[in-house]
Design a protein around this motif. Sequence first.
Motif, PDB file in Angstrom:
ATOM      1  N   ARG A   8      43.680  46.781  45.847  1.00 57.04           N
ATOM      2  CA  ARG A   8      44.997  46.318  45.200  1.00 57.04           C
ATOM      3  C   ARG A   8      45.399  46.900  43.961  1.00 57.04           C
ATOM      4  O   ARG A   8      44.668  46.833  42.914  1.00 57.04           O
ATOM      5  CB  ARG A   8      44.813  44.677  44.972  1.00 57.04           C
ATOM      6  N   ASN A  63      46.886  42.804  52.751  1.00 54.37           N
ATOM      7  CA  ASN A  63      47.570  43.484  52.068  1.00 54.37           C
ATOM      8  C   ASN A  63      48.007  44.801  53.011  1.00 54.37           C
ATOM      9  O   ASN A  63      48.550  45.706  52.468  1.00 54.37           O
ATOM     10  CB  ASN A  63      46.863  44.059  50.821  1.00 54.37           C
ATOM     11  N   ARG A  96      46.893  53.316  55.370  1.00 53.66           N
ATOM     12  CA  ARG A  96      47.686  52.318  55.859  1.00 53.66           C
ATOM     13  C   ARG A  96      48.453  52.603  57.214  1.00 53.66           C
ATOM     14  O   ARG A  96      49.002  52.097  58.029  1.00 53.66           O
ATOM     15  CB  ARG A  96      48.535  51.515  54.696  1.00 53.66           C
ATOM     16  N   PRO A 124      39.024  43.997  44.872  1.00 53.06           N
ATOM     17  CA  PRO A 124      39.647  44.224  46.186  1.00 53.06           C
ATOM     18  C   PRO A 124      40.160  43.047  46.969  1.00 53.06           C
ATOM     19  O   PRO A 124      39.338  41.700  46.566  1.00 53.06           O
ATOM     20  CB  PRO A 124      38.716  45.035  47.055  1.00 53.06           C
ATOM     21  N   ALA A 125      40.956  43.298  47.962  1.00 53.74           N
ATOM     22  CA  ALA A 125      41.278  41.910  48.828  1.00 53.74           C
ATOM     23  C   ALA A 125      39.785  41.242  49.465  1.00 53.74           C
ATOM     24  O   ALA A 125      38.925  42.016  49.704  1.00 53.74           O
ATOM     25  CB  ALA A 125      42.307  42.162  49.767  1.00 53.74           C
ATOM     26  N   HIS A 183      44.345  46.056  40.190  1.00 56.41           N
ATOM     27  CA  HIS A 183      43.280  44.866  40.203  1.00 56.41           C
ATOM     28  C   HIS A 183      41.819  45.431  40.242  1.00 56.41           C
ATOM     29  O   HIS A 183      41.799  46.296  41.063  1.00 56.41           O
ATOM     30  CB  HIS A 183      43.358  44.139  41.626  1.00 56.41           C
TER      31      HIS A 183
END
Length: 209
Positions: A17, A168, A136, A23-24, A20
Amino acid sequence: MRFPDTLPERLYLLAMRPGHAVPAQAADLGVILRAAALTDLHLRGLLVDEGGRPAATGSAPASLSPLLADPLDAIAKAAPRPWRRWVETGHHGLAGTVRARLVEDGRLDLAERRVLGLFPLRVPTPTDPDLPDALRAGLLAALEGTGGAVEPEQAALVALAAVSRLRNVLPYRLRREHRTRLEELTAAAGPAPQALRRVLRSRRAARSS
Protein backbone atom coordinates in the motif's frame (compact mmCIF):
# COMPACT_ATOMS: atom_id res chain seq x y z
CA MET A 1 8.48 -4.33 -18.29
CA ARG A 2 10.11 -7.34 -16.62
CA PHE A 3 8.27 -8.65 -13.58
CA PRO A 4 9.91 -10.54 -10.68
CA ASP A 5 10.50 -14.19 -11.46
CA THR A 6 8.45 -15.71 -8.63
CA LEU A 7 4.81 -15.51 -7.61
CA PRO A 8 5.62 -14.66 -3.96
CA GLU A 9 7.50 -11.54 -5.09
CA ARG A 10 4.74 -10.46 -7.45
CA LEU A 11 2.09 -11.03 -4.81
CA TYR A 12 4.06 -9.02 -2.24
CA LEU A 13 4.23 -6.09 -4.66
CA LEU A 14 0.48 -6.33 -5.21
CA ALA A 15 -0.14 -6.35 -1.46
CA MET A 16 1.88 -3.17 -0.88
CA ARG A 17 0.00 0.00 0.00
CA PRO A 18 1.64 3.27 -1.06
CA GLY A 19 3.10 5.13 1.89
CA HIS A 20 2.43 2.29 4.36
CA ALA A 21 5.08 0.16 6.03
CA VAL A 22 2.69 -2.78 6.40
CA PRO A 23 1.18 -4.50 3.34
CA ALA A 24 -2.46 -5.48 2.99
CA GLN A 25 -3.56 -8.64 4.84
CA ALA A 26 -0.42 -8.43 6.98
CA ALA A 27 -1.72 -10.87 9.61
CA ASP A 28 -2.01 -13.61 7.01
CA LEU A 29 0.63 -12.54 4.52
CA GLY A 30 3.04 -15.31 5.49
CA VAL A 31 0.64 -18.15 4.61
CA ILE A 32 -0.47 -16.26 1.49
CA LEU A 33 3.12 -16.01 0.25
CA ARG A 34 3.76 -19.63 1.18
CA ALA A 35 0.79 -20.69 -0.94
CA ALA A 36 2.15 -18.54 -3.75
CA ALA A 37 5.49 -20.38 -3.57
CA LEU A 38 3.77 -23.79 -3.66
CA THR A 39 1.63 -22.66 -6.60
CA ASP A 40 4.72 -21.48 -8.45
CA LEU A 41 6.45 -24.82 -7.90
CA HIS A 42 3.37 -26.67 -9.10
CA LEU A 43 3.18 -24.57 -12.27
CA ARG A 44 6.88 -25.23 -12.98
CA GLY A 45 6.29 -28.98 -12.68
CA LEU A 46 8.56 -29.23 -9.65
CA LEU A 47 5.64 -30.29 -7.43
CA VAL A 48 2.81 -32.64 -8.34
CA ASP A 49 -0.29 -33.67 -6.45
CA GLU A 50 -0.31 -37.23 -5.16
CA GLY A 51 -3.51 -38.05 -3.35
CA GLY A 52 -3.99 -34.56 -1.97
CA ARG A 53 -0.35 -34.18 -0.98
CA PRO A 54 2.46 -32.35 -2.77
CA ALA A 55 5.37 -34.44 -3.98
CA ALA A 56 8.66 -33.19 -5.42
CA THR A 57 9.50 -34.35 -8.93
CA GLY A 58 13.22 -33.85 -8.37
CA SER A 59 15.80 -31.60 -6.81
CA ALA A 60 15.78 -27.83 -7.21
CA PRO A 61 17.54 -26.45 -10.32
CA ALA A 62 20.61 -24.39 -9.50
CA SER A 63 18.96 -21.26 -10.89
CA LEU A 64 15.82 -21.59 -8.78
CA SER A 65 15.15 -18.74 -6.35
CA PRO A 66 15.62 -19.63 -2.67
CA LEU A 67 12.01 -18.52 -2.16
CA LEU A 68 11.04 -21.64 -4.11
CA ALA A 69 14.03 -23.91 -3.54
CA ASP A 70 13.62 -23.92 0.25
CA PRO A 71 10.01 -25.22 0.35
CA LEU A 72 10.78 -27.68 -2.47
CA ASP A 73 13.71 -29.10 -0.51
CA ALA A 74 11.61 -29.32 2.67
CA ILE A 75 8.83 -31.21 0.87
CA ALA A 76 11.30 -33.57 -0.78
CA LYS A 77 12.82 -34.52 2.59
CA ALA A 78 9.64 -34.76 4.68
CA ALA A 79 6.95 -37.38 5.06
CA PRO A 80 3.89 -36.74 2.88
CA ARG A 81 1.55 -34.07 4.25
CA PRO A 82 -1.60 -32.42 2.86
CA TRP A 83 -1.21 -29.17 0.93
CA ARG A 84 -2.85 -27.29 3.78
CA ARG A 85 -0.11 -28.36 6.18
CA TRP A 86 2.55 -27.08 3.80
CA VAL A 87 0.75 -23.76 3.41
CA GLU A 88 0.93 -23.41 7.20
CA THR A 89 4.56 -24.61 7.44
CA GLY A 90 7.44 -22.18 7.17
CA HIS A 91 5.36 -19.02 6.85
CA HIS A 92 6.77 -17.20 9.89
CA GLY A 93 9.00 -14.35 8.76
CA LEU A 94 8.35 -15.12 5.10
CA ALA A 95 7.01 -11.64 4.31
CA GLY A 96 10.28 -10.14 5.54
CA THR A 97 12.27 -12.65 3.51
CA VAL A 98 10.36 -11.81 0.33
CA ARG A 99 10.76 -8.09 1.00
CA ALA A 100 14.50 -8.52 1.53
CA ARG A 101 14.75 -10.42 -1.74
CA LEU A 102 13.00 -7.59 -3.58
CA VAL A 103 15.37 -5.07 -1.99
CA GLU A 104 18.38 -7.22 -2.94
CA ASP A 105 17.17 -7.45 -6.53
CA GLY A 106 16.71 -3.68 -6.72
CA ARG A 107 12.93 -3.83 -6.89
CA LEU A 108 12.34 -2.03 -3.59
CA ASP A 109 13.94 0.75 -1.60
CA LEU A 110 13.46 1.01 2.15
CA ALA A 111 12.83 4.67 2.88
CA GLU A 112 13.16 5.67 6.51
CA ARG A 113 10.49 7.90 7.99
CA ARG A 114 9.78 9.03 11.52
CA VAL A 115 6.48 8.52 13.30
CA LEU A 116 5.53 11.61 15.32
CA GLY A 117 8.95 12.90 14.39
CA LEU A 118 10.56 10.42 16.80
CA PHE A 119 10.32 6.75 15.94
CA PRO A 120 12.08 5.49 12.80
CA LEU A 121 9.96 3.46 10.38
CA ARG A 122 11.19 1.82 7.18
CA VAL A 123 8.65 2.04 4.35
CA PRO A 124 9.19 -0.12 1.26
CA THR A 125 8.91 1.82 -1.99
CA PRO A 126 9.14 0.33 -5.51
CA THR A 127 12.19 1.58 -7.39
CA ASP A 128 9.97 1.55 -10.48
CA PRO A 129 6.73 3.22 -9.39
CA ASP A 130 4.93 1.82 -12.45
CA LEU A 131 5.62 -1.82 -11.53
CA PRO A 132 2.75 -2.41 -9.05
CA ASP A 133 0.31 -0.69 -11.41
CA ALA A 134 1.47 -2.86 -14.30
CA LEU A 135 0.98 -5.98 -12.18
CA ARG A 136 -2.54 -4.85 -11.25
CA ALA A 137 -3.40 -4.03 -14.86
CA GLY A 138 -2.30 -7.49 -15.99
CA LEU A 139 -4.27 -9.09 -13.19
CA LEU A 140 -7.45 -7.22 -14.10
CA ALA A 141 -7.01 -8.03 -17.79
CA ALA A 142 -6.73 -11.73 -16.92
CA LEU A 143 -9.79 -11.52 -14.70
CA GLU A 144 -11.93 -9.70 -17.26
CA GLY A 145 -10.62 -11.63 -20.25
CA THR A 146 -9.53 -8.50 -22.10
CA GLY A 147 -5.88 -9.41 -22.60
CA GLY A 148 -6.17 -12.44 -24.87
CA ALA A 149 -4.79 -15.80 -23.75
CA VAL A 150 -3.96 -15.83 -20.03
CA GLU A 151 -0.59 -17.16 -18.95
CA PRO A 152 -0.78 -19.79 -16.16
CA GLU A 153 1.27 -17.58 -13.82
CA GLN A 154 -1.09 -14.66 -14.37
CA ALA A 155 -4.16 -16.84 -13.79
CA ALA A 156 -2.60 -18.14 -10.58
CA LEU A 157 -1.85 -14.60 -9.41
CA VAL A 158 -5.51 -13.66 -9.90
CA ALA A 159 -6.62 -16.73 -7.96
CA LEU A 160 -4.24 -16.06 -5.08
CA ALA A 161 -5.21 -12.39 -4.84
CA ALA A 162 -8.90 -13.31 -4.80
CA VAL A 163 -8.58 -16.07 -2.21
CA SER A 164 -6.43 -13.74 -0.07
CA ARG A 165 -9.02 -10.94 -0.36
CA LEU A 166 -6.46 -8.35 -1.36
CA ARG A 167 -9.01 -5.55 -1.46
CA ASN A 168 -6.51 -3.02 -2.74
CA VAL A 169 -6.27 -5.17 -5.88
CA LEU A 170 -9.60 -7.01 -6.08
CA PRO A 171 -12.31 -5.22 -4.10
CA TYR A 172 -15.42 -7.12 -3.13
CA ARG A 173 -17.39 -5.68 -6.06
CA LEU A 174 -15.01 -7.24 -8.59
CA ARG A 175 -14.84 -10.55 -6.74
CA ARG A 176 -18.64 -10.73 -6.70
CA GLU A 177 -19.02 -9.64 -10.33
CA HIS A 178 -16.50 -12.21 -11.59
CA ARG A 179 -17.24 -15.01 -9.12
CA THR A 180 -17.58 -17.73 -11.77
CA ARG A 181 -14.42 -16.63 -13.55
CA LEU A 182 -12.50 -16.60 -10.26
CA GLU A 183 -13.64 -20.11 -9.41
CA GLU A 184 -12.40 -21.29 -12.82
CA LEU A 185 -9.02 -19.61 -12.37
CA THR A 186 -8.66 -20.92 -8.82
CA ALA A 187 -9.38 -24.48 -9.93
CA ALA A 188 -6.87 -24.13 -12.79
CA ALA A 189 -4.15 -22.80 -10.45
CA GLY A 190 -3.80 -26.15 -8.70
CA PRO A 191 -4.21 -27.37 -5.12
CA ALA A 192 -2.35 -24.64 -3.20
CA PRO A 193 -4.84 -21.73 -3.61
CA GLN A 194 -7.68 -24.02 -2.58
CA ALA A 195 -5.67 -25.13 0.45
CA LEU A 196 -4.97 -21.47 1.22
CA ARG A 197 -8.70 -20.74 1.19
CA ARG A 198 -9.26 -23.36 3.91
CA VAL A 199 -6.31 -22.07 5.96
CA LEU A 200 -7.50 -18.47 5.81
CA ARG A 201 -11.06 -19.44 6.67
CA SER A 202 -9.78 -21.23 9.76
CA ARG A 203 -7.47 -18.40 10.82
CA ARG A 204 -10.21 -15.76 10.40
CA ALA A 205 -12.68 -17.86 12.37
CA ALA A 206 -10.14 -18.23 15.18
CA ARG A 207 -9.57 -14.48 15.35
CA SER A 208 -13.28 -13.73 15.49
CA SER A 209 -14.07 -16.27 18.20
